[in-house]
Each structure stands twice: as structure tokens, then as C-alpha cells.
Design an enzyme around this catalytic site. Sequence first.
Site, short mmCIF file in Angstrom:
data_model
loop_
_atom_site.label_atom_id
_atom_site.label_comp_id
_atom_site.label_asym_id
_atom_site.label_seq_id
_atom_site.Cartn_x
_atom_site.Cartn_y
_atom_site.Cartn_z
N ARG A 1 -15.10 -6.78 5.01
CA ARG A 1 -15.21 -5.37 3.82
C ARG A 1 -14.85 -5.70 2.47
O ARG A 1 -14.85 -4.43 1.86
CB ARG A 1 -14.45 -4.20 4.96
CG ARG A 1 -15.20 -3.70 6.07
CD ARG A 1 -14.27 -3.35 7.04
NE ARG A 1 -14.74 -2.89 8.34
CZ ARG A 1 -15.27 -3.67 9.27
NH1 ARG A 1 -14.92 -4.89 9.22
NH2 ARG A 1 -15.73 -3.20 10.42
N GLU B 1 1.86 -5.36 15.26
CA GLU B 1 2.30 -5.14 16.72
C GLU B 1 3.19 -3.94 16.41
O GLU B 1 3.78 -3.62 17.54
CB GLU B 1 2.71 -6.38 17.20
CG GLU B 1 1.64 -7.45 17.63
CD GLU B 1 2.22 -8.71 18.06
OE1 GLU B 1 3.61 -8.90 18.34
OE2 GLU B 1 1.53 -9.65 18.35
N THR B 2 3.77 -3.54 15.51
CA THR B 2 4.53 -2.40 15.34
C THR B 2 3.87 -1.12 14.85
O THR B 2 2.69 -1.04 14.46
CB THR B 2 5.83 -2.64 14.47
OG1 THR B 2 5.10 -2.86 12.89
CG2 THR B 2 6.13 -4.11 14.64
N CYS C 1 -4.90 -3.11 1.53
CA CYS C 1 -5.46 -3.29 2.80
C CYS C 1 -4.19 -3.41 3.64
O CYS C 1 -3.21 -4.09 3.68
CB CYS C 1 -6.04 -4.87 2.62
SG CYS C 1 -6.30 -5.39 4.24
N VAL C 2 -4.16 -2.72 4.77
CA VAL C 2 -3.06 -2.56 5.91
C VAL C 2 -3.73 -3.19 7.08
O VAL C 2 -4.62 -2.48 7.63
CB VAL C 2 -2.49 -1.04 5.89
CG1 VAL C 2 -1.35 -1.16 6.85
CG2 VAL C 2 -2.38 -0.44 4.77
N ILE C 3 -3.06 -4.22 7.43
CA ILE C 3 -3.74 -4.96 8.82
C ILE C 3 -2.95 -4.53 9.92
O ILE C 3 -1.59 -4.69 9.90
CB ILE C 3 -3.84 -6.40 8.54
CG1 ILE C 3 -4.68 -6.70 7.44
CG2 ILE C 3 -4.51 -7.10 9.89
CD1 ILE C 3 -4.94 -8.18 7.04
N HIS D 1 4.41 0.29 12.23
CA HIS D 1 4.48 0.40 10.72
C HIS D 1 3.12 0.62 10.15
O HIS D 1 3.02 1.43 9.05
CB HIS D 1 4.82 -1.35 10.36
CG HIS D 1 5.65 -1.18 9.09
ND1 HIS D 1 7.09 -1.43 9.28
CD2 HIS D 1 5.25 -1.02 7.75
CE1 HIS D 1 7.44 -1.50 7.76
NE2 HIS D 1 6.68 -1.16 7.01
N SER E 1 0.87 -1.29 -0.04
CA SER E 1 -0.18 0.03 0.07
C SER E 1 0.98 1.17 -0.04
O SER E 1 0.41 2.17 -0.55
CB SER E 1 -0.97 -0.01 1.24
OG SER E 1 -1.82 -1.04 0.92
C1 DLZ Z 1 5.87 -3.83 5.16
C2 DLZ Z 1 4.27 -3.91 5.41
C3 DLZ Z 1 3.58 -4.55 6.38
C4 DLZ Z 1 4.15 -5.08 7.62
N1 DLZ Z 1 2.19 -4.60 6.27
C5 DLZ Z 1 1.57 -4.33 5.17
C6 DLZ Z 1 0.04 -4.35 5.14
O1 DLZ Z 1 -0.60 -4.84 5.84
N2 DLZ Z 1 -0.32 -3.72 4.05
C7 DLZ Z 1 0.04 -3.27 2.78
O2 DLZ Z 1 -0.31 -3.11 1.88
N3 DLZ Z 1 1.52 -3.48 2.87
C8 DLZ Z 1 2.21 -3.70 3.90
N4 DLZ Z 1 3.72 -3.58 3.92
C9 DLZ Z 1 4.39 -3.14 2.83
C10 DLZ Z 1 4.62 -1.76 2.63
O3 DLZ Z 1 3.26 -1.40 2.09
C11 DLZ Z 1 5.60 -1.41 1.74
O4 DLZ Z 1 5.21 -2.14 0.49
C12 DLZ Z 1 6.89 -1.66 2.11
O5 DLZ Z 1 7.29 -0.93 3.45
C13 DLZ Z 1 8.01 -1.31 0.93
O6 DLZ Z 1 8.01 0.15 0.68
#
Ligand code: DLZ
Length: 158
Positions: A136, A94-95, A89-91, A97, A65
Site C-alpha cells: 500500500r 503482539e501487544t 504506518c503502524v504495524i 500498543h 505515528s
Molecule cells: C512504540 C511504537 C510501536 C511499537 N510501533 C509503532 C509503529 O508500528 N508505527 C509507528 O508509527 N509508531 C510506533 N511506535 C511509536 C509511537 O508512535 C510513539 O512514537 C511512541 O509511543 C512515543 O510516544
Amino acid sequence: MATALKSLSAHSSKNIQDISARKFAIVVSEWNEEVTESLFSAAYQTLLQHGAKKENIIRKNVPGSFELTLAAQWCAQDESIDAVLCLGCVIQGETRHFDFICDAVAHGITNVGLKFNKPVIFGVLTPDTQQQAMDRAGGKHGNKGDEAAITAVKMLGF
Ligand code: DLZ
């Protein structure tokens, strides 16, 4: 599709116009692929159902994302593209990030829309769990991809 029609009828239909000549870019993040593929299918089908032509919808994949913003900029700077849909989708992990990515993507996508003066849609899920994401992405809470497509259509009719 039921959700799409409900969304349309729930609000003013003033913003709905003929989109058969409009060109769309859909940028899809590969992280949480099961979810984002479902978002893409819904967005794509909803655009078609509202009159978009297959040849006027292009798809671009990005690794995660975080990369949606730059890819959206590459798409938006193409003058033939009328609207860009960003799906991801960013889940919550625990960090921190999660916070960094969500923040960067939300601001980045906003900036691209303002810079190129065209709709750049935030179709990114930010759930706590995979289950909430699935709910969703075609589950009990509808499909965010579908909503993203409807939003693009409405913004083009603004
Ligand atoms: C690194 C990472 C993590 C931990 N979680 C997600 C996530 O849940 N969803 C998502 O779309 N991308 C995740 N990424 C990858 C980051 O978006 C990105 O691709 C990396 O940090 C490299 O820039």
C-alpha cells in the site's frame, strides 16, 4: 500517478480546483521509515502534479505515528496552511500498543480538523505485516500517500 488519476476520474471532478496558491503541510512519522518515505514521495509528487508549488509544501517529521496529532495541530494552527497531511504506518504487533496508537491517531487527527476547520488527512497505514504496508506504499495496492494528497485537494474544493 496512475492511481491518482484513476481516483480523480472515478469520482466527481467538481471538487477539483486550482491549488497553485494553496499551502500544504505534510507530517511524516519516522517509524517504518521505508514505508513512510514512500508515502511522502507519492503525496508530494501528487500535489505537484495537481498544481501545488514546491514552496507551498512544507514537510515536518515526527518520531512515531502517535506524535502525528500534536504536529498536525501545530501545523493547522498556522493560518497560512490550508491542509495538513498526516502520514504514518503502524504495524500490528503482539501487544495492544497497536490499538492504542491507531485509536489515538484517528481520533486526534479528526479533532484537529474539526478544531481548525480545515482538512487534516489521515494517511496512516494500519497493516498486519510489513509486506501489506509495502503493498500500500507503492506496491500492488497503490499508494496511500497519493490518496492522501488527492483527498486534500478534493476537500479544498468542497
Ligand atoms: C512504540 C511504537 C510501536 C511499537 N510501533 C509503532 C509503529 O508500528 N508505527 C509507528 O508509527 N509508531 C510506533 N511506535 C511509536 C509511537 O508512535 C510513539 O512514537 C511512541 O509511543 C512515543 O510516544
